[in-house]
Enzyme design. Structure first.
Site, mmCIF file in Angstrom:
data_model
loop_
_atom_site.group_PDB
_atom_site.id
_atom_site.type_symbol
_atom_site.label_atom_id
_atom_site.label_comp_id
_atom_site.label_asym_id
_atom_site.label_seq_id
_atom_site.Cartn_x
_atom_site.Cartn_y
_atom_site.Cartn_z
ATOM 1 C CG ASP A 98 -68.068 -66.710 -18.069
ATOM 2 O OD1 ASP A 98 -68.060 -65.495 -18.343
ATOM 3 O OD2 ASP A 98 -67.585 -67.170 -17.013
ATOM 4 C CD GLU A 99 -69.753 -60.903 -18.110
ATOM 5 O OE1 GLU A 99 -70.690 -60.089 -18.160
ATOM 6 O OE2 GLU A 99 -68.578 -60.576 -17.845
ATOM 7 C CE1 TYR A 122 -67.680 -57.745 -23.327
ATOM 8 C CE2 TYR A 122 -68.354 -58.934 -21.349
ATOM 9 C CZ TYR A 122 -67.517 -58.799 -22.435
ATOM 10 O OH TYR A 122 -66.522 -59.723 -22.656
#
Length: 305
Positions: A98-99, A122
């Site tokens: 979800d990031e 990331y």
């Protein structure tokens, strides 16, 4: 599997204890390098590829981003290049996060087709993996399906740098737990769920869908599904729940997340209605998940190996 990041053979032994493992085969392989003929022979001709592989520590990606991002992009290329040579492949299921959507403000929930706005190296590397998957789906016909998960926890010794085991360790030692919050003290929040729910959702997708294929007059994007149990929990509430399950008090302090962890988002949120529309329901509720995880961690020493 690679043993340089999170690969610990003892974790697999713990997870498989008492189970029929005749169909489980584990071998070491650096996915950031092209697969050797020996590795391809060991894999055989798979019907499904489920890609969980990625270096996933946000802090590490901020400290040393270049090799971190290079590893995640390289391993995705390796798997996609292998996938496009497999005539029996029914689905390549890629596990994202979800990031990639970036922060969630004022309770908003991101849908699968929302634009990616990654805030840290990331998350950016995971978004790169998504774009590569789209290109191999579009150009080579790889049966690509993508799932976006949220924060997971569960039994069998999660990496100690992750929030859940870190809270347990500090609570057990009567140490202060840092809880990331906004400048006004509002704690950050995430969608938290047990790892069993994610595994169950992926199995449901594999059993009940056929990946969309690109067509000029048909689908213009691969299938994408958000996986969430619907439990949006503040980091402080999670810490309190963990401490309560341990039967110990929580000592904590809120820390301004912007100054302490640049590149981190205060809150994430995803809409899981698309997958729910396929009939999926999470098998493990949040309260049970916390109790099970805490009980297992208290009863088992962290496996080594």
């Amino acid at each position: 599997m690679s043993l340089d990041h999170k690969g610990r053979l003892a974790r697999i032994a713990h997870a498989c204890a008492g189970m029929d493992t005749s169909r489980v085969h584990v071998f070491s392989c650096d996915l950031a390098q092209p697969l050797t003929a020996h590795a391809k022979a060991l894999i055989g001709q798979p019907g499904y590829i489920i890609n969980y592989a990625s270096a996933s520590h946000v802090d590490r990606s901020i400290t040393d981003p270049a090799p971190f991002a290079a590893n995640n992009v390289a391993l995705m290329l390796t798997l996609l290049e292998y996938a496009r040579t497999q005539p029996q492949l029914r689905a390549f299921v890629h596990v994202s996060t979800d990031e990639v959507y970036g922060p969630s403000y004022d309770g908003e929930l991101h849908g699968e087709d929302d634009q990616h706005r990654p805030s840290n190296p990331y998350a950016a590397s995971k978004s790169c993996q998504s774009q590569l998957g789209y290109a191999w789906w579009r150009t080579y016909g790889v049966p690509f399906t993508e799932v976006y998960g949220c924060n997971m926890f569960g039994e069998h010794a999660q990496d100690p740098e992750k929030f859940f085991p870190k809270v347990m360790a500090k609570v057990a030692a009567s140490e202060t737990v840092p809880v990331h919050a906004a400048a006004d003290g509002t704690p950050g929040s995430r969608f938290w769920q047990h790892a069993r729910n994610v595994a169950d959702a992926i199995l449901h997708i594999c059993q009940n869908t056929v990946p969309a294929r690109y067509a000029e007059d048909g689908p213009r994007a691969p299938d994408r599904y958000n996986i969430t149990s619907g439990d949006r929990i503040s980091n402080l509430d999670l810490a309190k729940t963990i401490a309560a399950a341990m039967g110990l008090p929580l000592i904590y302090e809120t820390v301004d997340y912007h100054s302490s962890r640049p590149g981190h988002d205060l809150a994430y949120g995803i809409d899981g209605s698309r997958l729910r529309g396929l009939g999926w329901q999470p098998p493990v509720d949040f309260a049970t998940a916390v109790k099970r995880t805490v009980a297992w961690e208290l009863d088992h020493a962290a496996p080594q190996g």
